[in-house]
Design a protein around this motif. Sequence first.
Motif, mmCIF file in Angstrom:
data_model
loop_
_atom_site.group_PDB
_atom_site.id
_atom_site.type_symbol
_atom_site.label_atom_id
_atom_site.label_comp_id
_atom_site.label_asym_id
_atom_site.label_seq_id
_atom_site.Cartn_x
_atom_site.Cartn_y
_atom_site.Cartn_z
ATOM 1 N N ARG A 378 -11.495 47.030 54.391
ATOM 2 C CA ARG A 378 -11.997 45.676 54.903
ATOM 3 C C ARG A 378 -12.061 45.626 56.430
ATOM 4 N N GLN A 379 -13.204 45.136 57.204
ATOM 5 C CA GLN A 379 -12.880 44.733 58.309
ATOM 6 C C GLN A 379 -12.224 43.418 58.553
ATOM 7 N N VAL A 380 -11.634 43.439 59.643
ATOM 8 C CA VAL A 380 -10.705 41.950 59.993
ATOM 9 C C VAL A 380 -10.567 41.872 61.275
ATOM 10 N N LYS A 381 -10.639 40.445 61.398
ATOM 11 C CA LYS A 381 -10.100 39.671 62.719
ATOM 12 C C LYS A 381 -8.730 38.863 62.690
ATOM 13 N N PHE A 382 -8.087 39.147 63.821
ATOM 14 C CA PHE A 382 -6.687 38.793 63.824
ATOM 15 C C PHE A 382 -6.218 38.537 64.965
ATOM 16 N N GLY A 383 -4.957 37.952 65.272
ATOM 17 C CA GLY A 383 -4.544 37.487 66.531
ATOM 18 C C GLY A 383 -3.097 37.557 66.306
ATOM 19 N N PHE A 384 -2.506 37.603 67.556
ATOM 20 C CA PHE A 384 -0.820 37.718 67.382
ATOM 21 C C PHE A 384 -0.195 36.359 66.831
ATOM 22 N N ASN A 385 -0.971 35.251 66.895
ATOM 23 C CA ASN A 385 -0.664 33.893 66.337
ATOM 24 C C ASN A 385 -1.866 33.168 66.237
ATOM 25 N N GLU A 386 -1.662 31.988 65.628
ATOM 26 C CA GLU A 386 -2.892 31.093 65.473
ATOM 27 C C GLU A 386 -3.599 30.727 66.493
ATOM 28 N N MET A 396 -8.923 39.504 67.992
ATOM 29 C CA MET A 396 -8.974 40.880 67.999
ATOM 30 C C MET A 396 -9.807 41.463 66.756
ATOM 31 N N THR A 397 -10.335 42.728 66.688
ATOM 32 C CA THR A 397 -10.830 43.243 65.390
ATOM 33 C C THR A 397 -10.428 44.570 65.144
ATOM 34 N N GLY A 398 -10.452 44.912 63.947
ATOM 35 C CA GLY A 398 -10.120 46.207 63.391
ATOM 36 C C GLY A 398 -10.439 46.239 61.925
ATOM 37 N N TYR A 399 -9.930 47.403 61.240
ATOM 38 C CA TYR A 399 -10.266 47.811 59.956
ATOM 39 C C TYR A 399 -9.069 48.253 59.207
ATOM 40 N N GLU A 400 -8.983 48.145 57.884
ATOM 41 C CA GLU A 400 -8.113 48.453 56.856
ATOM 42 C C GLU A 400 -8.600 49.470 55.826
ATOM 43 N N ILE A 401 -8.064 50.574 55.777
ATOM 44 C CA ILE A 401 -8.374 51.739 54.628
ATOM 45 C C ILE A 401 -6.740 52.159 54.320
ATOM 46 N N HIS A 402 -6.583 51.696 53.173
ATOM 47 C CA HIS A 402 -5.287 52.163 52.632
ATOM 48 C C HIS A 402 -4.971 51.810 51.075
ATOM 49 N N ASN A 418 0.662 40.391 62.811
ATOM 50 C CA ASN A 418 -0.579 39.751 63.178
ATOM 51 C C ASN A 418 -0.927 38.703 62.063
ATOM 52 N N ILE A 419 -1.668 37.936 62.454
ATOM 53 C CA ILE A 419 -2.370 36.853 61.407
ATOM 54 C C ILE A 419 -3.620 37.024 61.281
ATOM 55 N N LEU A 420 -4.367 37.067 60.195
ATOM 56 C CA LEU A 420 -5.564 37.409 59.901
ATOM 57 C C LEU A 420 -6.350 35.994 59.739
ATOM 58 N N GLU A 421 -7.836 36.394 60.046
ATOM 59 C CA GLU A 421 -8.583 35.341 59.863
ATOM 60 C C GLU A 421 -8.530 34.547 58.473
ATOM 61 N N ASP A 422 -8.146 35.124 57.443
ATOM 62 C CA ASP A 422 -8.326 34.311 56.246
ATOM 63 C C ASP A 422 -6.760 33.518 56.040
ATOM 64 N N GLY A 423 -5.953 33.643 56.968
ATOM 65 C CA GLY A 423 -4.733 32.996 56.829
ATOM 66 C C GLY A 423 -3.604 34.144 56.108
#
Length: 501
Positions: A378-386, A396-402, A418-423
């Motif tokens: 999945r692609q993700v949007k995230f931050g160090f905190n809320e 920030m943006t990135g992606y997961e493959i695992h 990190n905290i992701l956009e979906d909480g």
Amino acid sequence: MEKLHPIMFAGTGSDVGKSIIAAAFCRIFLQDGYHPAPFKAQNMALNSFATSEGLEIGRAQAVQAEAAGVPCHTDMNPLLLKPQSDHTSQVVLNGRPIGNRSAYEYFRKEGREELRQEVCSAFDRLASRYNPVVMEGAGSISEINLRDTDLVNMPMAIHAKADVILVADIDRGGVFASAYGSVMLLRPEERERVKGILINKFRGDIRLFESGVKMLEELCGIPVVGVVPYYKDIYIEEEDSVALATKSVRAERGKVNVAVILLRHLSNFTDFNVLERDPRVHLFYTNNVEELAKADIILLPGSKSTLDDLYELRRNGVAQAILRAHREGATVMGICGGYQMMGQEVLDPDHVEGDIERLPGLGLLPISTQMMGEKITRQVKFGFNEESLFNEELRMTGYEIHMGTTVPIEGAPASPLNILEDGSTDGYFVDSTCMGTYIHGILDNPQFVDFLLQPFADKLSETPETFDYHRFKEEQYDKLARHVRKHVNMPLIYQILTEKS
């Protein structure tokens, strides 16, 4: 815009530069007002990317899509083979893994037509939305022993009614034999689709090859559409990791020295491309314990076989060298498989990766990982905190493959990186010198690189601006397009792509 035929860049062999040439033409067509998209029916690579739908494709097609200015999609690479050993690969179809196959099993005629139908349908969907489709072949165009099971070269070109440009690498020698032999080994109906030859990686004075161009055209009965010189000053993400170990390991004064552990099954090495270009950083790849002692930051990369690579790190002394370097002040950070290795243990009771059921990790993070059969992409949007998550400038943006689930061990506090956009949360953070994450592409975010380098700010001989990797990549695609456009007969290319068949 006028409708162009699909164009396929096929090769006289592997590593002749097809991927880069295809990327160049994606950007050229975009610059000329068209709406191009890349396509490679079947790719074999450990370097992959997650689409916005959370599906997996080869990184080369993601790069080509970026050059074309369009979002990547599984239709651009419907079939991906991810090598797991010298004999087996994970087969990813339309972005989802469908199992592991040996080379013998994969290339049998049984079941080939179902795969052929899938890749042809993917092309058809793409061709209905883009103009033109820039196709890439695989390996040699003339592997006559694999002709009946080939999904990616001439059978695909015939289905697509594509104009084929044969790419030949003059730098490796034998360009006349490889080009002539490739053409002559084709069946008549295949040969009809080959409309031009492109000579790639030329060194020296091109004028000295003018007679060679005429000879090649007379031999093959096909025009040479261009002679593209070798370049050293254009940086496009590479598909293969072959050259990683040749990067200098000599520590440099006035820069932050960053070592990437050179794993046997290293994947997604493009995670570190940004650090190669950042003027504050000297990056090198190594599994030499003495060289690791020179590093300010040690990065553990992704792996296609985490347990096997972890076993090897323990066997060859690299694990101990990492721990020693950390005790002496180096930052250690793991990404994906490297993050899993940094924990207390990696478990594989269901033998997802192989025969090893459990290995102790490096013990740097209080986490435990269990391998799971289901792959997360999945692609993700995230931050160090809320606060940073909801601030567009800091997000920030990135992606997961695992494959695997990681949790804190019993009694360890929750401490996500990190905290992701979906909480939900990602990774684990001990302090600024010890952390891990599942997010590929995390280093493409300037604010994260600043965070990683900040403890070593006093080492820098000067303080350059934060490196803008996105802008840098766009500049490189434009430079590549200029380079190829200058040495290719583009009027002839457009004539070929508009002529009635």
